[in-house]
Each structure stands twice: as structure tokens, then as C-alpha cells.
Scaffold this active site. Sequence first.
Site, short mmCIF file in Angstrom:
data_model
loop_
_atom_site.label_atom_id
_atom_site.label_comp_id
_atom_site.label_asym_id
_atom_site.label_seq_id
_atom_site.Cartn_x
_atom_site.Cartn_y
_atom_site.Cartn_z
N SER A 195 -12.22 0.77 -31.70
CA SER A 195 -12.85 1.19 -30.49
C SER A 195 -11.89 1.73 -29.44
O SER A 195 -10.96 1.66 -29.41
CB SER A 195 -13.53 -0.10 -30.02
OG SER A 195 -13.89 0.04 -28.62
N THR A 196 -12.69 2.42 -28.45
CA THR A 196 -11.82 2.75 -27.12
C THR A 196 -11.13 1.85 -26.63
O THR A 196 -10.06 1.73 -26.16
CB THR A 196 -12.64 3.77 -26.20
OG1 THR A 196 -13.16 4.89 -26.82
CG2 THR A 196 -12.00 3.80 -24.91
N SER B 222 18.55 23.31 8.41
CA SER B 222 17.50 23.77 9.57
C SER B 222 17.66 25.10 9.72
O SER B 222 18.51 26.00 9.43
CB SER B 222 18.24 23.16 11.11
OG SER B 222 17.65 23.83 11.99
N SER B 223 16.41 25.76 10.31
CA SER B 223 16.18 27.09 10.47
C SER B 223 16.26 27.32 11.62
O SER B 223 16.36 28.52 12.14
CB SER B 223 14.58 27.41 10.42
OG SER B 223 13.96 26.62 11.13
N THR C 131 25.00 -6.45 10.89
CA THR C 131 23.86 -7.31 10.44
C THR C 131 22.59 -6.82 11.84
O THR C 131 23.31 -6.74 12.90
CB THR C 131 23.88 -8.62 10.38
OG1 THR C 131 24.61 -9.30 11.66
CG2 THR C 131 24.62 -9.08 9.26
#
Length: 486
Positions: free
Chosen positions: A150-151, A328-329, A197
Amino acid sequence: MSAEPIPATGTQTRTEHDLLGELEVPAAAYYGVHTARAMENFRMTGVPIGLHTDLVWALGCVKEAATEANRQLGLLDHRRADAIAAACREVQEGKLGAEFVVDVLQGGAGTSTNMNANEVIANRALELLGHTKGDYGQVHPIEHVNLGQSTNDVYPTALRVGLHRAAGSLLAAMGGLRAAMERKSVEFRDYLKMGRTQLQDAVPMTLGQEFGAFAVMLAEDELRLAEAMGLIREVNLGGTAIGTGLNAHADYAAAACGHLARIAAVPVVPAGNLIEATQDVGALVQFSSVLKRIAVKLSKVANDLRLLSSGPRAGLGEIVLPAVQAGSSIMPGKVNPVIPEVVNQVAFSVIGKDLTVTMAAEAGQLQLNAFEPIMARALFESVGELTAACTVLAERCVEGITADREGLRAGVENSIGLVTALVPYIGYHCATEVAQHAMRTGAGVIDVVRARALMDDAELEAVLGTPELLTTPGLRLAAVVPLPLS
């Protein structure tokens, strides 16, 4: 039975029928009417099950195991069994992957996936036997390929076996990342730095210890994943519709699972209670939660790598990540931590998919959970994304990390947190005064101690000049000279 499968091309069709009536199917297609209906009904994601190669492989394994069990029990003749098994092996090898066309997201608890497999295997078996596709009187998708199944037991079993295989790849990728962290731990074993910490200076440690902790975090999750893989090796194959085994031979479940373990090289075992196993997806919830745990840990590591490499001059700048692309452009020379960033995003994705699995598991009703397809999609995607994330993080980032040893040590010497290392020698109260004075004046802790004649240069060198004494508890305690009692 050695002819190569013929791809579905052209415009010719064949007529197939189901309980709804007749439907035209491409003549060259290995799938049939049930698959074609599902293609019309489930235009959801645009992702066919064929792209989940581990699931398709597992379906081929399950169907071959069922065939061999039915042959063993005398329910399927050798001629048909040989052809069906050969077709199943081609599915496992990926030769018919393009024929698994049903959308991964579907209603019906995976019925469309099971029928897609049944039809592809049946039609390929027909072809191997010298018959035309659709000649189901010779090899039938349900009567022969799906015999005793069965499925509701095929799909869950294939899902678990496929996930087990995919998880093996994830384990290997995690091991590779852990090994990269371990190598950095050795490389940086005597690079003294400040630990932190709550983003504030804490006490000294080595950069090697920091990377060693990353390695241990990963090793722990490798163990958890291996445990989760063990849970999904229990399958409900042989339970058929609801776990009662209706229409299956009494010895089918044991035989099918035995063949499946051999074929897939996965030590699957039949569930102790097939009714429970057919409706319960707890093992998938556990598996998903482990994937989420891995994602959370990876994201934490990625966060730390981004923090430690921030700058390069106005941030922490304690490590340098390998430059893999321009950042970066508009800002010349800028390089971004793109690899940790993509790992973060993978983690966000996996964490979200864990919620999907949780909701789908909760929505199960009575003797079946109908929502395993969305679980399958979520879990296979999560495993694949995590595997890629571990691999790219190891190869494109961790392996190339460098550090400025002298700069790290200078940071320790300039840190107020260094005063904690002097507490056993000058006392907590005196150390507090030193810290406060250093904060007010901007002086270094060592300079304040010298100025107040609390320790001479030889004592300071003995205490602070050996990284091992600052970072190894046993050596540290052995070197401490107790303060006189007041």
C-alpha cells in the site's frame, strides 16, 4: 533485457484508464494515467519528486525488495520478477529519474508518488520483456509491481530509507567540517587571546581552544544525528493500509524487510507494532529536531566567525577569513564574510522547516498521517542544505582562516580582563582596584600592578608569560602561590 530506456519525446499518445475514465498519456512516457492525473492536480512547487534523488532511489529499493519477497513466497513468477527487479535497479541508478514527475507537495499521503513509481517500473519492465508501454495485461503497476503493498507502507518506508542515505552524506560533511576545525585548533594551539562572555572581555584562552570547542560541538551533533538515523531504520513495510497487513502474505513483512536491508545496505527492521508505526511519525519529528539542533550550532559558529573577523581594523579583527569575492559595489576593497552569512541563512531555513514537520506530525489523524509529503520535502531539503553548508564552510572558509599571533597577545595584555588571572596572587579586592584604575586611566593592567608594586617583573612574567598557565586548569593551580591568611 539490456536495452536503454527511451526518453519521452514526440506528440504521440496512448490511452490509459482509471476509475475516473480514460486519459491520453504521452506514448513514450514511462509514467501512466495515475501520474498524469497527479500532474494536473498538484501544480504546487514546480519541484518534481525526481529531483529528490535519494527518495527516488529508495522507492526503487523498496519496490525491488517487495518483488523479491513476492518471488520468494511464490506470489510472482520469475519472468515478471526478473523484469520488475531490473527496472527497479534502473530506478536506483537514476536512469529513469526524469520520469518521476509528480510534484513533491501532493495530497493523498504519497499515493501519487507510489503510483508514479509503480507505473514507471511496470512500463520499463514491459519494455524489457519486449512489450509496449501500457500493455498492463503482461505487467501491471498495481497487480504486480505493487503486489502486497500500500502507499501507506511503501511511502513511509522509502522516505525513511532515503533520509537515512541522505543523512549519511550529511554525517560525512559534518565530519569534514569538524576535521577542519580540529586542524585549526592544532595550528592555533599557542595563540593566546582573550575569551569573552556577553561580548565583554573575560579571561585568556587560546585561539586553538576556541576552534577546538567548535570541533567538539560538531562531534556531539554527529552522535545525535547517528542516533536519529537509528530511529528511522524501523519501518512499517508489510503493514499495507493501516498496519494490519491486509492482502499481504503472513511472511511478507519479514521477507521484504530482509531484502530491503540487503538491497539498500541499510539495516532496516520491521516495527514491532505495524499499526502504531503506520500512524506515528515521531521518528521523523526527532530527526527533524536533530537537524534543527545542527542548524542552531552551525549558525552560532558562523556568528562567531563573523564577529572574530569583524573589521578588519575597526572591529575585533582577531582572525582573517579567506577572501572569496568582492564585497561591495560602492566600497573599494571591502570583503564580506559571505560564507558564514550563507550558513546563517541555511540555518534559518532549516529551523523554519522543523516547524513545518512539527505541524504536519501533529495534524495526523487516526490510523494514518496524510502529511508525510510535506515532511519529506522539508527533511530532504534540510539535509541537503546542511550538507552543502558544512562542505562550503569547511572548504571555502575554515581551511583558509589565518590569525595575527602577536596582535592577539597584545589584546590580552591590554585587556582589563587580564586582571582575573592575578586574583590568586594579589586577591580579589586588590584586583578590583587595579581593574577600576586601569579603566579610569586607560593604563594597562600590568602597568598598574607594577606601579603599585603588587608584583615584580619576574612574578608577572612567571604568571602571564606562559600561555599554558593561563589556559590549563591543572597547571594553573599547581603554579599558584597561596595568599597569606589574614
